[in-house]
Write a protein that holds these residues in place. Structure first.
Motif, short mmCIF file in Angstrom:
data_model
loop_
_atom_site.label_atom_id
_atom_site.label_comp_id
_atom_site.label_asym_id
_atom_site.label_seq_id
_atom_site.Cartn_x
_atom_site.Cartn_y
_atom_site.Cartn_z
N ALA A 33 0.84 -0.96 -0.02
CA ALA A 33 0.04 -0.10 -0.04
C ALA A 33 0.94 1.28 -0.04
O ALA A 33 0.60 2.28 -0.61
N THR A 47 2.56 1.91 -3.33
CA THR A 47 1.46 2.23 -4.39
C THR A 47 1.24 3.90 -4.05
O THR A 47 1.09 4.50 -5.02
N VAL A 48 1.19 4.15 -2.80
CA VAL A 48 1.11 5.64 -2.72
C VAL A 48 2.29 6.38 -3.18
O VAL A 48 2.19 7.45 -3.69
N GLY A 64 2.15 6.91 -6.79
CA GLY A 64 1.24 8.07 -7.09
C GLY A 64 1.75 9.54 -6.87
O GLY A 64 1.62 10.25 -7.82
N VAL A 65 2.41 9.61 -5.77
CA VAL A 65 3.06 10.79 -5.49
C VAL A 65 4.17 11.36 -6.59
O VAL A 65 4.30 12.30 -7.07
N VAL A 92 4.31 10.17 -9.69
CA VAL A 92 3.84 10.56 -11.03
C VAL A 92 3.12 11.97 -11.04
O VAL A 92 3.11 12.74 -11.89
N ALA A 93 2.63 12.33 -9.85
CA ALA A 93 1.93 13.60 -9.49
C ALA A 93 3.14 14.73 -9.83
O ALA A 93 2.87 15.58 -10.36
N THR A 123 -2.77 9.30 -10.26
CA THR A 123 -2.36 9.87 -8.96
C THR A 123 -3.32 9.74 -8.06
O THR A 123 -3.32 9.24 -6.89
N ALA A 171 -4.17 5.74 -7.27
CA ALA A 171 -3.13 5.31 -6.80
C ALA A 171 -2.78 5.66 -5.14
O ALA A 171 -2.13 5.00 -4.14
N ILE A 172 -3.17 6.76 -4.87
CA ILE A 172 -3.28 7.45 -3.23
C ILE A 172 -4.49 6.89 -2.57
O ILE A 172 -4.38 6.54 -1.45
N PRO A 199 -5.29 2.70 -1.71
CA PRO A 199 -4.33 2.08 -0.66
C PRO A 199 -5.01 2.83 0.79
O PRO A 199 -4.76 2.12 1.73
N VAL A 200 -5.29 3.94 0.94
CA VAL A 200 -5.75 4.70 1.84
C VAL A 200 -7.21 3.86 2.52
O VAL A 200 -7.17 3.54 3.70
#
Lengths: 50, 460
Positions: free
Chosen positions: A13, A16-17, A20-21, A23-24, B183, B186-187, B190-191
């Motif tokens: 998890a 994954t986060v 995402g960061v 790519v942002a 984004t 993917a954030i 998981p949360v």
């Protein structure tokens, strides 16, 4: 066994986060670096460099 | 108060997405529309690639499969991860290195002849429309679950908005909005998992492990080894270099970016599948047994999150669907222009841009209509996988390896592969449907070699 499974799942998890960061940040860099288009003169108006 | 916060959340998402799409700018030339001028950096190619493959099947569908069969589908999904890594190492850099190549059809046309080029284009456009129909259906399901709207109205909404920005901005708009949508999910997903593990884990860590074990055993008990082999084959080959992935490989800034994006995309799928399957396992303690697999994620979030969280999930689900749908619409339009129209009629780049835009709209309408015929999300995807791999992969791979590929072999293999896969889907229903990919692949390879030998004898 259960603890290992939960640790692996939480690690997945977090990765994954983090993806995402990442790519942002790439996205922000891409959309802030867009330069305004310069208008191209018609072919007839372009200087002859030959 | 809840309504205000929820509406603000959704409105903020729409505003940011619109801003991102506008910043991507309208494509003015065909090279921008089809390949984003081959200038995409690693983070965007990676994000877009992942956002494209993480459609409703790999999110809503995988949560449902985790709920029903535990970590069985994690193991099956690893075949997909392996495929991405192999494509990154072996194929994507070679594809990117080809000059004047916009699509896989271009590559097939260069290796065989114009007829093979057009046939590959027809199959690719058909498959893009099929995949897009699955995405549209998923959009309808989400809107029905959240707002109680009829499925068709959700389909129209989601296809309409996606078509709007894809038609205007082409591949660059698709990639940039994909990165934004990646984004978001993917954030946020998981949360949701961390919240479920932290606050709703009945029986604690041991209870989670127990549920995972029971569900996985149930999963193995519900399938024959032959079915599992069929599924592994489908995940290994079914999405290999489908048009949107090929577009991203070709649009990368360099061959290195192309390679790294696919390898990282493959590795990301491992952690993504782990998160989705774990959500499904966690849902076993939250959602009633017997819940339809496409509704497990939505029902779980409804049960454990406040209204705002549910709205966030709506945003995430829509992101997941739109990011795959826009890629498929753009890829289908580029393939139609490049592989069907251009080999038959020579058209200038300006005209090609118009054809591409029109094709985007036509494919979107066809997908919206076809959405009514889609079964469950995963089943819909598996139908597409079963046709794509036999119809295209033998021709592409053998064409790259053989010294002198024969056009007759290419045509026979594509026609036989597509027909056997299609007929197997129609003739065989129920749990034996998935392995249809195996006989279809065998038939396609056999037809290829028959065509190859016949052509060689004719030429001798």
């Amino acid at each position: 066994m259960g603890t290992v499974l939960i640790v692996v799942v939480i690690a997945a998890a977090v990765i994954t986060v983090a993806s995402g960061v990442w790519v942002a940040t790439g996205l922000i860099a891409a959309i802030t670096s867009v330069k305004p288009r310069t208008s191209v003169p018609p072919e007839a108006e372009r200087p002859d460099r030959s | 108060m809840h309504t205000v916060v929820s509406v603000t959340l959704v409105a903020s998402y729409v505003v940011v997405l619109t801003f991102v799409a506008v910043r991507a700018r309208a494509a003015r030339e065909y090279a921008e529309f089809s390949l984003a001028r081959r200038a995409l950096p690693l983070a965007l190619v990676f994000g877009s690639l992942c956002a494209t493959y993480v459609g409703p099947g790999f999110s809503i569908g995988f949560v449902g499969r985790g709920f029903q069969s535990g970590f069985l589908f994690f193991g099956i999904g690893l075949a997909y991860s392996l495929q991405n890594v192999l494509v990154g190492v072996l194929v994507a850099p070679r594809l990117r290195a080809l000059n004047d190549c916009h699509t896989l059809g271009d590559a097939i046309g260069q290796k065989y002849d114009r007829r093979c080029h057009v046939l590959a284009g027809v199959i690719s456009v058909g498959l893009c429309t099929g995949y897009a129909a699955v995405m549209a259906k998923a959009g309808g399901v989400v809107f029905k679950d959240v707002f109680g709207l009829p499925v068709w109205s959700g389909v129209v909404l989601i296809v309409g908005i996606t078509t709007l920005y894809t038609t205007s901005g082409g591949l660059r708009a698709s990639v940039v909005t994909d990165a934004f949508q990646f984004t978001a999910f993917a954030i946020l997903l998981p949360v949701v998992l961390l919240l479920a593990l932290g606050f709703h884990l009945e029986g604690g860590v041991a209870g989670f492990a127990e549920r995972a074990s029971v569900a996985t055993q149930d999963g193995f008990a519900s399938m024959t080894p032959f079915q599992i082999i069929g599924l592994v084959t489908a995940f290994l080959l079914g999405e290999t270099l489908i048009p949107p992935y090929a577009n991203r490989a070709l649009a990368s800034r360099t061959t290195r970016v192309s390679k790294h994006a696919f390898v990282l995309g493959g590795l990301f799928s491992v952690v993504w599948f782990a998160v989705m399957i774990s959500l499904g396992v966690a849902a076993r303690g939250i959602v009633p047994a017997g819940t339809d697999e496409d509704h497990v994620l939505l029902n779980m979030v409804k049960a454990i999150m406040p209204t705002e969280g549910y709205m966030l999930l709506l945003v995430v689900s829509i992101s997941v669907i739109m990011s795959s749908l826009d890629s498929l619409l753009n890829a289908g339009a580029v393939v139609f222009t490049q592989d069907i129209v251009r080999p038959i009629h020579r058209i200038a780049n300006g005209k090609a841009l118009d054809v591409g835009r029109t094709a985007t709209v036509v494919i979107a309408v066809a997908a919206a209509v076809a959405a009514a015929a889609v079964p469950t999300i995963i089943d819909g995807l598996l139908v597409c996988y079963t046709i794509w791999a036999p119809a295209i992969l033998p021709v592409l791979v053998l064409g790259l390896w053989l010294k002198k590929p024969r056009p007759l072999a290419g045509i026979l293999s594509m026609v036989v592969g597509a027909l056997v896969a299609g007929l197997s889907q129609l003739a065989v229903s129920g749990p034996t449907r998935v392995p249809a990919i195996l006989p279809a692949l065998g038939a396609a390879v056999l037809a290829y070699f028959i065509g190859h030998v016949l052509s060689r004898e004719k030429g001798a």
